[in-house]
Motif scaffolding. Sequence first.
Motif, mmCIF file in Angstrom:
data_model
loop_
_atom_site.group_PDB
_atom_site.id
_atom_site.type_symbol
_atom_site.label_atom_id
_atom_site.label_comp_id
_atom_site.label_asym_id
_atom_site.label_seq_id
_atom_site.Cartn_x
_atom_site.Cartn_y
_atom_site.Cartn_z
ATOM 1 N N MET A 1 0.819 -1.194 0.000
ATOM 2 C CA MET A 1 0.000 0.000 0.000
ATOM 3 C C MET A 1 0.869 1.267 0.000
ATOM 4 N N GLN A 2 1.862 1.299 0.898
ATOM 5 C CA GLN A 2 2.765 2.448 0.986
ATOM 6 C C GLN A 2 3.543 2.623 -0.322
ATOM 7 N N MET A 3 3.915 1.489 -0.905
ATOM 8 C CA MET A 3 4.676 1.529 -2.147
ATOM 9 C C MET A 3 3.816 2.157 -3.264
ATOM 10 N N GLN A 4 2.560 1.787 -3.301
ATOM 11 C CA GLN A 4 1.658 2.359 -4.295
ATOM 12 C C GLN A 4 1.478 3.860 -4.063
ATOM 13 N N MET A 5 1.370 4.265 -2.805
ATOM 14 C CA MET A 5 1.211 5.685 -2.468
ATOM 15 C C MET A 5 2.454 6.466 -2.872
ATOM 16 N N ASP A 6 3.635 5.883 -2.635
ATOM 17 C CA ASP A 6 4.885 6.532 -3.036
ATOM 18 C C ASP A 6 4.950 6.681 -4.554
ATOM 19 N N GLU A 7 4.564 5.627 -5.246
ATOM 20 C CA GLU A 7 4.553 5.653 -6.707
ATOM 21 C C GLU A 7 3.570 6.712 -7.214
ATOM 22 N N ASP A 8 2.399 6.779 -6.607
ATOM 23 C CA ASP A 8 1.395 7.780 -6.991
ATOM 24 C C ASP A 8 1.901 9.193 -6.712
ATOM 25 N N ALA A 9 2.561 9.388 -5.581
ATOM 26 C CA ALA A 9 3.093 10.705 -5.235
ATOM 27 C C ALA A 9 4.180 11.121 -6.221
ATOM 28 N N ARG A 10 5.040 10.178 -6.585
ATOM 29 C CA ARG A 10 6.105 10.464 -7.546
ATOM 30 C C ARG A 10 5.498 10.813 -8.911
ATOM 31 N N HIS A 11 4.510 10.049 -9.318
ATOM 32 C CA HIS A 11 3.842 10.313 -10.592
ATOM 33 C C HIS A 11 3.154 11.684 -10.559
ATOM 34 N N HIS A 12 2.534 11.988 -9.445
ATOM 35 C CA HIS A 12 1.881 13.288 -9.282
ATOM 36 C C HIS A 12 2.899 14.430 -9.396
ATOM 37 N N ASP A 13 4.048 14.259 -8.757
ATOM 38 C CA ASP A 13 5.111 15.278 -8.829
ATOM 39 C C ASP A 13 5.615 15.445 -10.262
ATOM 40 N N GLU A 14 5.758 14.331 -10.982
ATOM 41 C CA GLU A 14 6.213 14.407 -12.375
ATOM 42 C C GLU A 14 5.192 15.158 -13.235
ATOM 43 N N LEU A 15 3.920 14.857 -13.016
ATOM 44 C CA LEU A 15 2.877 15.548 -13.770
ATOM 45 C C LEU A 15 2.842 17.036 -13.432
ATOM 46 N N ARG A 16 3.031 17.359 -12.175
ATOM 47 C CA ARG A 16 3.052 18.762 -11.761
ATOM 48 C C ARG A 16 4.222 19.488 -12.428
#
Length: 69
Positions: A1-16
């Motif tokens: 779960m944490q790994m998915q959240m980290d991946e989502d946060a990283r993807h969000h930062d890249e999109l930003r």
Amino acid sequence: MQMQMDEDARHHDELREQYSLQERRLSLLQTEMEEIRSGLEASERSRKLMEQELVEVTERHNELHVQVK
């Protein structure tokens, strides 16, 4: 779960970051477009002025030509 959240946060930062880069690019393009538009307007004013000068010179030429005859 944490790994998915980290991946989502990283993807969000890249999109930003991509969004921010595109905003800057858009701003630069808008500035360039305004400069081009200003140049075009100045060229159009110059063209109209030159056309008027040509008309005046042509009229003067015709007047002189009539006087010489």
